[in-house]
Design a protein around this motif. Structure first.
Motif: not given
Length: 386
Positions: A253-276
């Motif tokens: 088994m291989v463990i991938f530690p999780n990183y949590e998104s830090s949202v900077e705006r309140d108008d996100i429409k496409e998280p995968f491309s807008e959240v960095s």
């Protein structure tokens, strides 16, 4: 002298003829090239710019041309066109066309992802496309809600490598006879709402996905939600296949530690491309920094600003494999040998839109009270954001 005319010399005549031909050529050449370019562009020969080919007004998903051999091509003006399916949202991911991903069957290792989802196409399609790019070949989608609607599921079923499983009464009856249904570790979550119910469904679906993975000849299986992306950092060419290929053979088994998104705006429409921006898992933080600021930063939340802290895992498909909750796998006959990756992670896009908060609450039928929030949600992070 009267009647005397001067004839132009042969050289002069030749020069005039050459000049005329040259002028004609210079006039005709741009016009010819323009006509030729227009013809090629009209046929699609010159239009290789991804921005143009995959612009939001070209909703051409896999399977949109025809669903099944007997179905007529779909018209963009019909009631079932893709803009309606997507809720008329603006989609910029380049997954609309030409994503056949004809991986050779002899490529190793073969990787599958299984998920339980009720999301729509605007979330599932870029999620599938991204993971196909990094090397995943097979997807087992256990669908409910919007994901199980006829228009959405028909498109998902048309994508090569995707298997859609519906939550029917027959499926529930089959899962009620499964091994883990009668195991005490899972039964403690029975007959509870919302996240507890989802946890049970995920575990039962994972157990079924193991059987399907063995039948499909899969080498590695990963359980992932559709708001999570695997981030194979540290691997050549950003390849999940290369990352798992380099794992020693004795590792289960291989463990991938999780990183949590830090949202900077309140108008996100496409998280995968807008959240960095992401908050790192403490497994990838310097220990002196983490523990030095632990009390001040956590304020009673041991996950240190994370929705969960134990990451997600990839399991080598082998005999006696079983799920151990949504984040881990286990084995009935041995304790799995696991490793934790130092660079690779799973990117968790946690509540990037306000609608993500309200939709989950409403889907669970939970009241916005402290008592109901505690009754419905397992994780302290989920309870806090309510």
């Amino acid at each position: 002298m009267a009647g005397l005319s001067v004839r132009p010399s042969a050289a002069t005549t030749s020069n005039q003829a050459f000049a005329s031909r040259l002028l004609l050529l210079l006039t005709a050449l741009p016009l010819t090239l323009a006509i030729f370019a227009f013809f090629l562009q009209w046929r699609g020969g010159l239009n290789n710019d991804p921005t143009t080919r995959w612009s939001p007004d070209k909703f051409e998903f896999p399977g949109m041309g025809s669903i099944g051999s007997s179905s007529p091509p779909r018209s963009h003006s019909s009631s079932s066109d893709c803009s309606e399916l997507l809720g008329r949202s603006s989609i910029s991911f380049p997954y609309f066309r030409d994503w056949k991903f004809n991986f050779n069957t002899d490529l190793k290792p073969k990787i599958c992802i299984t998920t339980s989802t009720s999301a729509g196409l605007e979330q599932i399609l870029p999620w599938i496309f991204y993971h196909k790019v990094v090397g995943v070949t097979t997807f087992f989608l256990f669908v409910e809600g919007k994901a199980a609607s006829p228009n959405v599921s028909a498109i998902l079923e048309s994508i090569p490598g995707v298997k859609v499983i519906y939550r029917t009464r027959e499926l529930e009856e089959q899962q009620a006879k499964s091994r883990i249904w009668n195991e005490t570790w899972l039964s403690s979550f029975f007959y509870k709402p919302c996240n507890y119910e989802l946890f049970v469904k995920q575990s039962l679906n994972m157990e079924m996905a193991i059987v399907m993975a063995r039948e499909a000849g899969v080498d590695w299986i990963i359980h992932l939600d559709t708001d999570e992306l695997l981030h194979p950092a540290g691997a050549q060419e950003y390849s999940l296949r290369q990352l798992l290929l380099d794992v020693p053979g004795n590792v289960d088994m291989v463990i991938f530690p999780n990183y949590e998104s830090s949202v900077e705006r309140d108008d996100i429409k496409e998280p995968f491309s807008e959240v960095s921006m992401f908050k790192k898992n403490y497994d990838h933080l310097p220990k002196d920094t983490y523990f030095g600021m632990y009390k001040e930063a956590t304020r009673g939340n041991p996950n240190y600003f994370l929705t969960y802290g134990n990451g997600k895992s990839a399991a080598r498909v082998q005999d006696h494999l079983r799920p151990n909750g949504a984040h881990r796998w286990h084995n009935y006959m041995k304790t799995p040998n696991e490793i934790k990756l130092e660079e690779a992670a799973v990117l968790h896009y946690t509540y990037p839109k306000f609608s993500d908060l309200t939709s989950r609450r409403d889907r669970c039928g939970c009241k916005p009270t402290k008592e109901d929030v505690k009754r419905c949600f397992m994780l302290e992070f989920d309870r806090a954001v309510r």
